[in-house]
Design an enzyme around this catalytic site. Structure first.
Site, mmCIF file in Angstrom:
data_model
loop_
_atom_site.group_PDB
_atom_site.id
_atom_site.type_symbol
_atom_site.label_atom_id
_atom_site.label_comp_id
_atom_site.label_asym_id
_atom_site.label_seq_id
_atom_site.Cartn_x
_atom_site.Cartn_y
_atom_site.Cartn_z
ATOM 1 N N GLU A 61 0.806 -1.101 0.063
ATOM 2 C CA GLU A 61 0.117 0.030 -0.044
ATOM 3 C C GLU A 61 0.980 1.479 -0.059
ATOM 4 O O GLU A 61 0.484 1.965 -0.548
ATOM 5 C CB GLU A 61 -0.853 -0.060 1.433
ATOM 6 N N ASP A 65 1.149 3.885 -3.054
ATOM 7 C CA ASP A 65 0.620 5.288 -3.029
ATOM 8 C C ASP A 65 1.782 6.305 -3.540
ATOM 9 O O ASP A 65 1.508 7.246 -4.389
ATOM 10 C CB ASP A 65 0.645 5.558 -1.432
ATOM 11 N N ASN A 130 -7.154 1.645 0.248
ATOM 12 C CA ASN A 130 -6.245 1.042 0.759
ATOM 13 C C ASN A 130 -5.607 -0.473 -0.281
ATOM 14 O O ASN A 130 -4.460 -0.248 -0.893
ATOM 15 C CB ASN A 130 -6.078 0.433 2.267
ATOM 16 N N GLU A 133 -4.268 1.004 -3.713
ATOM 17 C CA GLU A 133 -2.907 1.445 -3.549
ATOM 18 C C GLU A 133 -2.189 0.221 -3.565
ATOM 19 O O GLU A 133 -0.990 -0.008 -4.245
ATOM 20 C CB GLU A 133 -2.622 2.274 -2.245
#
Length: 247
Positions: A61, A65, A130, A133
């Site tokens: 995650e 990002d 979440n 990502e």
């Protein structure tokens, strides 16, 4: 022997279905499907590798990002040659906002593939973003930057990144309201008041006052969400005034 064969076949079929679903979502063949399996594994499973390291999507995650920010930044840099740093940063924030990432995850129905010991209905809304990502991070680890860029282009940039619409998009009504109040030296106050609701989950009731007059009220499962909703209602109530004085 027959029962063992049935178990083996059911596992093989399940793995094959997951492979095909991932291929459908990302638009190309995964090389290492185990990376994607980890990308959909919640920490509640408490899985660890041979070195005792947790095997869940949280590290992926973090990587996803960073990749999203990188690809979106590069796209905006090329697309808006006259945009300064502040403008480009603000526009990127709108694309990768938590609200938008949650929307992307919901659109792809990624929560269906999450392995967890917690009932899905108990998760908050951020689980969608979440996992999205994490999926981006998995693509980078499996196929590299080019394929990661290809996926983000198809699933994020092409359908959602419209410069004109983004310029008018509000990320946080609370921030917008506070900035307006500070700019025009107006007194405001967010305060929690008694909530008499009978919801199973605890709710927070918040009212927003402007110059001692209540301009917005809201309830939510967190104080932060309730404040954002109250600010949004206040904004639409005072939109003509706020937009006019913000020019």
């Amino acid at each position: 022997m027959a029962s063992i064969r049935n178990i083996f076949n059911s596992r093989t079929e399940k793995d094959e279905n997951f492979f095909l679903e991932v291929k459908r979502i990302i638009g190309f063949k995964p090389k290492d499907i185990s990376i994607y399996e980890k990308a959909f594994t919640h920490r509640s499973t408490n899985e660890k590798n041979t070195k005792g390291q947790p095997q869940n999507y949280e590290r992926m995650e973090f990587l996803g990002d960073a990749m999203l920010s990188s690809v979106i930044a590069a796209h905006l840099f090329k697309k808006v040659p006259g945009g300064n740093e502040g403008y480009l940063t603000k526009m990127r924030s709108k694309v990768v906002s938590r609200e938008h990432l949650n929307e992307l995850g919901r659109d792809l129905k990624l929560i269906r593939y999450v392995r967890t010991t917690i009932p899905i209905e108990q998760f908050g809304g951020n689980i969608h973003g979440n996992v999205f990502e994490s999926l981006v991070g998995a693509i980078y680890l499996d196929r590299g930057y080019k394929y990661c860029e290809k996926f983000i282009g198809k699933r994020v940039i092409k359908p959602y990144v419209d410069i004109q619409k983004l310029e008018g998009k509000v990320i946080s009504y609370k921030s917008l309201f506070i900035e307006w109040c500070q700019k025009h030296k107006k007194n405001f106050k967010f305060s929690v008041y008694e909530d008499t609701g009978n919801d199973a989950l605890k709710h927070f009731a918040v009212k927003l006052q402007l110059e001692n007059k209540v301009v917005g009220k809201a309830r939510a499962t967190s104080k932060k969400k309730a404040e954002e909703s109250a600010a949004k209602r206040a904004y639409y109530k005072l939109q003509t005034r706020i937009d006019g004085e913000s020019d």
